[in-house]
Write an enzyme that holds these catalytic residues in place. Structure first.
Site, PDB file in Angstrom:
ATOM      1  N   SER A 140      41.352  19.877  53.932  1.00 49.59           N
ATOM      2  CA  SER A 140      40.184  19.029  54.186  1.00 49.59           C
ATOM      3  C   SER A 140      38.923  19.834  53.911  1.00 49.59           C
ATOM      4  CB  SER A 140      40.173  18.568  55.646  1.00 49.59           C
ATOM      5  OG  SER A 140      38.931  17.946  55.938  1.00 49.59           O
ATOM      6  N   TYR A 154      42.018  21.461  64.102  1.00 48.00           N
ATOM      7  CA  TYR A 154      42.192  20.818  62.788  1.00 48.00           C
ATOM      8  C   TYR A 154      41.606  21.707  61.697  1.00 48.00           C
ATOM      9  CZ  TYR A 154      41.732  17.037  59.256  1.00 48.00           C
ATOM     10  OH  TYR A 154      41.797  16.258  58.127  1.00 48.00           O
TER      11      TYR A 154
END
Ligand SMILES: NC(=O)c1ccc[n+]([C@@H]2O[C@H](COP(=O)([O-])OP(=O)(O)OC[C@H]3O[C@@H](n4cnc5c(N)ncnc54)[C@H](O)[C@@H]3O)[C@@H](O)[C@H]2O)c1
Length: 250
Positions: A140, A154
């Site tokens: 990401s 994350y």
């Protein structure tokens, strides 16, 4: 001949946004596909009946991944391609590393990083025996910067994906197995369902992106199929930003 007609692919997150699109596009391009997700089987899966297997399971369970790969090896005689797409972003519970619940930290790391270790370990033998293969792992853009509203587990997991992929690329190059990463930018998918209640948030995000819109699952599938394909045969150990220019902004 469809581009992937001789290929078998393992796609994780295949019950969700990007993974489902990637699985469907691979099927349309002739691949046989092992689809894996913790979610129920999607209502529609294209292709002929024996072209795909859908397994509902948890990628953090190494034995569930091993069983799934064994099923694909038996039904399809092996696996050539791996798309590690599954991920989880827990907006409510993932926060600063300074005060995050450490069980949440472990779970987020297990889903977003360790699951990719499971799938990679279990597919390499088959790729080797078939003379090569390709892997694409989803990271990401979130891991490329700090955030005043942190999602530290994350972010760290997604940075780990990049290091893991680079290392695999070097370890597996002699086996003709490529390993690359996609960094999606903010994209419309079930992961961003929050935009349904907050359309202004989506508009603000789109306005910050040089190309003026958020990403789509099709944008990500197009990039993924390119990296999985023979057109990318000299590309390994690298990362592809698919973010509408967001990271290039001053
Ligand atoms: N949508 C975005 O804005 C965005 C941005 C950057 C990166 N990403 C990354 O792209 C990838 C795809 O995201 P998406 O937008 O399609 O999200 P999504 O939520 O639509 O799909 C992710 C899928 O992973 C599955 N999954 C989660 N945990 C699992 C587990 N333990 N076992 C099996 N399956 C599990 C979910 O059920 C879901 O179907 C993810 O890795 C995500 O982190 C997404």
């Amino acid at each position: 001949m469809p581009e992937f007609s001789s290929k078998v692919a393992f796609v994780t997150g295949a019950g969700g946004g990007m993974g489902y699109q990637i699985a469907c596009d691979l099927i349309h391009q002739g691949a046989r596909v092992l689809m894996f997700d913790i979610k129920d089987k999607p209502a529609q899966i294209p292709g002929v009946a024996d072209q795909s297997i859908y397994i509902q399971g948890d990628l953090t369970d190494d034995s569930a991944v091993a069983d799934a790969v064994a099923q694909a090896n038996s039904a399809f005689s092996g696996i050539d391609l791996l798309a590690n797409v599954a991920g989880a972003l827990w907006f409510d519970r993932d926060r600063s590393a300074l005060d995050i619940d450490l069980d949440v930290w472990d779970q987020v790391m297990a889903i977003n990083l360790k699951s990719m270790v499971h799938t990679s370990r279990h597919t390499v033998a088959s790729m080797r025996s078939r003379g090569g293969g390709a892997m694409v792992h989803f990271s990401s853009t979130q891991c490329l910067r700090g955030d005043s509203a942190p999602q530290d587990a994350y972010q760290a997991a997604k940075a780990g994906v990049v290091a893991f992929s680079k290392s695999l690329a070097i370890q597996l190059a002699a086996d003709n197995i490529r390993s690359n990463v996609i960094y999606p930018g903010p994209s419309e998918s079930p992961m961003q369902d929050r935009w349904k209640e907050n359309p202004e948030g989506k508009v603000a995000t789109a306005n910050a992106i040089p190309l003026g819109r958020v990403g789509t699952v099709q944008d990500m599938s197009n990039a993924c199929l390119f990296l999985l394909s023979d057109k990318a045969s000299f590309i390994t150990g690298t990362e592809l930003l698919v973010d509408g220019g967001l990271q290039a902004r001053p």
